[in-house]
Design a protein around this motif. Structure first.
Motif, PDB file in Angstrom:
ATOM      1  N   SER A   1      -6.853  -3.269  -5.646  1.00  0.00           N
ATOM      2  CA  SER A   1      -7.452  -1.939  -5.543  1.00  0.00           C
ATOM      3  C   SER A   1      -6.911  -1.092  -6.682  1.00  0.00           C
ATOM      4  O   SER A   1      -5.712  -1.110  -6.965  1.00  0.00           O
ATOM      5  CB  SER A   1      -7.110  -1.290  -4.198  1.00  0.00           C
TER       6      SER A   1
ATOM      7  N   GLY B   1      -1.268   0.184 -15.504  1.00  0.00           N
ATOM      8  CA  GLY B   1      -1.817  -1.144 -15.327  1.00  0.00           C
ATOM      9  C   GLY B   1      -0.802  -2.221 -15.003  1.00  0.00           C
ATOM     10  O   GLY B   1      -0.962  -3.371 -15.415  1.00  0.00           O
TER      11      GLY B   1
ATOM     12  N   THR C   1      -7.292   0.614 -17.492  1.00  0.00           N
ATOM     13  CA  THR C   1      -6.379  -0.386 -16.904  1.00  0.00           C
ATOM     14  C   THR C   1      -6.819  -0.698 -15.473  1.00  0.00           C
ATOM     15  O   THR C   1      -6.002  -1.000 -14.610  1.00  0.00           O
ATOM     16  CB  THR C   1      -4.915   0.120 -16.893  1.00  0.00           C
TER      17      THR C   1
ATOM     18  N   GLY D   1       1.578   2.322 -12.358  1.00  0.00           N
ATOM     19  CA  GLY D   1       1.927   2.666 -13.735  1.00  0.00           C
ATOM     20  C   GLY D   1       0.720   2.645 -14.655  1.00  0.00           C
ATOM     21  O   GLY D   1      -0.362   3.075 -14.280  1.00  0.00           O
TER      22      GLY D   1
ATOM     23  N   HIS E   1      -4.916   3.098   0.794  1.00  0.00           N
ATOM     24  CA  HIS E   1      -6.190   2.431   0.498  1.00  0.00           C
ATOM     25  C   HIS E   1      -6.131   0.944   0.813  1.00  0.00           C
ATOM     26  O   HIS E   1      -7.019   0.416   1.490  1.00  0.00           O
ATOM     27  CB  HIS E   1      -6.569   2.617  -0.982  1.00  0.00           C
TER      28      HIS E   1
ATOM     29  N   SER F   1       0.851  -1.192   0.000  1.00  0.00           N
ATOM     30  CA  SER F   1       0.000   0.000   0.000  1.00  0.00           C
ATOM     31  C   SER F   1       0.879   1.232   0.000  1.00  0.00           C
ATOM     32  O   SER F   1       1.697   1.405   0.893  1.00  0.00           O
ATOM     33  CB  SER F   1      -0.893  -0.003   1.245  1.00  0.00           C
ATOM     34  N   ARG F   2       0.719   2.058  -1.027  1.00  0.00           N
ATOM     35  CA  ARG F   2       1.549   3.263  -1.112  1.00  0.00           C
ATOM     36  C   ARG F   2       0.848   4.444  -0.459  1.00  0.00           C
ATOM     37  O   ARG F   2       1.466   5.238   0.219  1.00  0.00           O
ATOM     38  CB  ARG F   2       1.832   3.544  -2.588  1.00  0.00           C
ATOM     39  N   MET F   3      -0.467   4.543  -0.685  1.00  0.00           N
ATOM     40  CA  MET F   3      -1.180   5.730  -0.191  1.00  0.00           C
ATOM     41  C   MET F   3      -2.227   5.423   0.859  1.00  0.00           C
ATOM     42  O   MET F   3      -2.949   6.315   1.287  1.00  0.00           O
ATOM     43  CB  MET F   3      -1.803   6.473  -1.375  1.00  0.00           C
TER      44      MET F   3
HETATM   45  C1  LIG Z   1       1.240   6.399 -10.635  1.00  0.00           C
HETATM   46  C2  LIG Z   1      -0.064   5.678 -10.426  1.00  0.00           C
HETATM   47  C3  LIG Z   1      -0.523   4.824 -11.407  1.00  0.00           C
HETATM   48  C4  LIG Z   1      -1.745   4.123 -11.250  1.00  0.00           C
HETATM   49  N1  LIG Z   1      -2.181   3.276 -12.240  1.00  0.00           N
HETATM   50  C5  LIG Z   1      -3.352   2.603 -12.077  1.00  0.00           C
HETATM   51  C6  LIG Z   1      -3.840   1.729 -13.098  1.00  0.00           C
HETATM   52  O1  LIG Z   1      -3.241   1.557 -14.157  1.00  0.00           O
HETATM   53  N2  LIG Z   1      -5.012   1.069 -12.868  1.00  0.00           N
HETATM   54  C7  LIG Z   1      -5.759   1.241 -11.730  1.00  0.00           C
HETATM   55  O2  LIG Z   1      -6.805   0.627 -11.583  1.00  0.00           O
HETATM   56  N3  LIG Z   1      -5.314   2.086 -10.742  1.00  0.00           N
HETATM   57  C8  LIG Z   1      -4.145   2.769 -10.895  1.00  0.00           C
HETATM   58  N4  LIG Z   1      -3.709   3.618  -9.902  1.00  0.00           N
HETATM   59  C9  LIG Z   1      -4.573   3.834  -8.717  1.00  0.00           C
HETATM   60  C10 LIG Z   1      -4.161   3.031  -7.495  1.00  0.00           C
HETATM   61  O3  LIG Z   1      -3.956   1.667  -7.799  1.00  0.00           O
HETATM   62  C11 LIG Z   1      -5.298   3.167  -6.467  1.00  0.00           C
HETATM   63  O4  LIG Z   1      -5.446   4.525  -6.098  1.00  0.00           O
HETATM   64  C12 LIG Z   1      -5.087   2.338  -5.217  1.00  0.00           C
HETATM   65  O5  LIG Z   1      -6.253   2.425  -4.400  1.00  0.00           O
HETATM   66  C13 LIG Z   1      -3.867   2.799  -4.418  1.00  0.00           C
HETATM   67  O6  LIG Z   1      -3.699   1.976  -3.287  1.00  0.00           O
HETATM   68  P1  LIG Z   1      -2.856   2.488  -2.021  1.00  0.00           P
HETATM   69  O7  LIG Z   1      -3.557   3.735  -1.490  1.00  0.00           O
HETATM   70  O8  LIG Z   1      -2.924   1.371  -1.020  1.00  0.00           O
HETATM   71  O9  LIG Z   1      -1.463   2.788  -2.494  1.00  0.00           O
HETATM   72  C14 LIG Z   1      -2.507   4.326 -10.065  1.00  0.00           C
HETATM   73  C15 LIG Z   1      -2.036   5.212  -9.078  1.00  0.00           C
HETATM   74  C16 LIG Z   1      -0.830   5.884  -9.240  1.00  0.00           C
HETATM   75  C17 LIG Z   1      -0.368   6.833  -8.173  1.00  0.00           C
END
Ligand SMILES: Cc1cc2nc3c(=O)[nH]c(=O)nc-3n(C[C@H](O)[C@H](O)[C@H](O)COP(=O)(O)O)c2cc1C
Length: 119
Positions: free
Chosen positions: A70, A48, A79, A46, A11, A7-9
């Motif tokens: 997620s 997808g 994607t 990225g 969620h 999890s980076r952010m």
């Molecule tokens: C640089 C970047 C690229 C992303 N690319 C995709 C994507 O291709 N497909 C998708 O469904 N979500 C994409 N996301 C959304 C994240 O997967 C989504 O916000 C997820 O809930 C983040 O989880 P986290 O808060 O645990 O890090 C992207 C987010 C970022 C910041």
């Protein structure tokens, strides 16, 4: 069954907590090790792609049995949740759920139900 997440952010971390898993392993850099079977929870990165740290972890730890993803429907509809799709295909495991951001209470219930029927 063990539980692993990236999890980076926040969620995915919130999803894991709301499902009621307290002892999940958080992937920090992909070099972590786990014995036995586990379910992986991951975001999509990225355009997808499976986050690099998640792919490194999966390649080093062969026990993955299912995936929960997620993604963002609003920003990445084309994607959406492709990391979960790619993990399901590459490692031949079922997708338990594909959530939009931190998902809904219905998603959380679904995950709980599906986890309880996993052996
Ligand atoms: C640089 C970047 C690229 C992303 N690319 C995709 C994507 O291709 N497909 C998708 O469904 N979500 C994409 N996301 C959304 C994240 O997967 C989504 O916000 C997820 O809930 C983040 O989880 P986290 O808060 O645990 O890090 C992207 C987010 C970022 C910041």
């Amino acid at each position: 069954m063990k539980f692993v997440y990236a999890s980076r952010m926040g969620h995915v971390e919130g999803i894991v907590k709301r499902v009621g898993i307290e002892d999940a392993l958080k992937i920090q850099d992909g070099t972590e090790k786990i014995d036995g079977d586990y379910v992986i929870f991951t975001y999509t990165d990225g355009k997808g792609i499976i986050p690099k740290i998640v792919e490194d972890f999966l390649d080093a730890n062969p026990g993955v049995k299912a995936v929960v993803g997620s993604g963002s429907m609003e920003r990445h509809a084309d994607t959406f949740n492709f990391a979960a799709e790619k993990i399901a295909e590459k490692y031949d495991v079922p997708i338990l759920a594909k959530l939009d951001m931190d998902g809904t209470e219905y998603d959380i219930k679904e995950i709980k139900t599906k986890l309880s029927s996993l052996k």
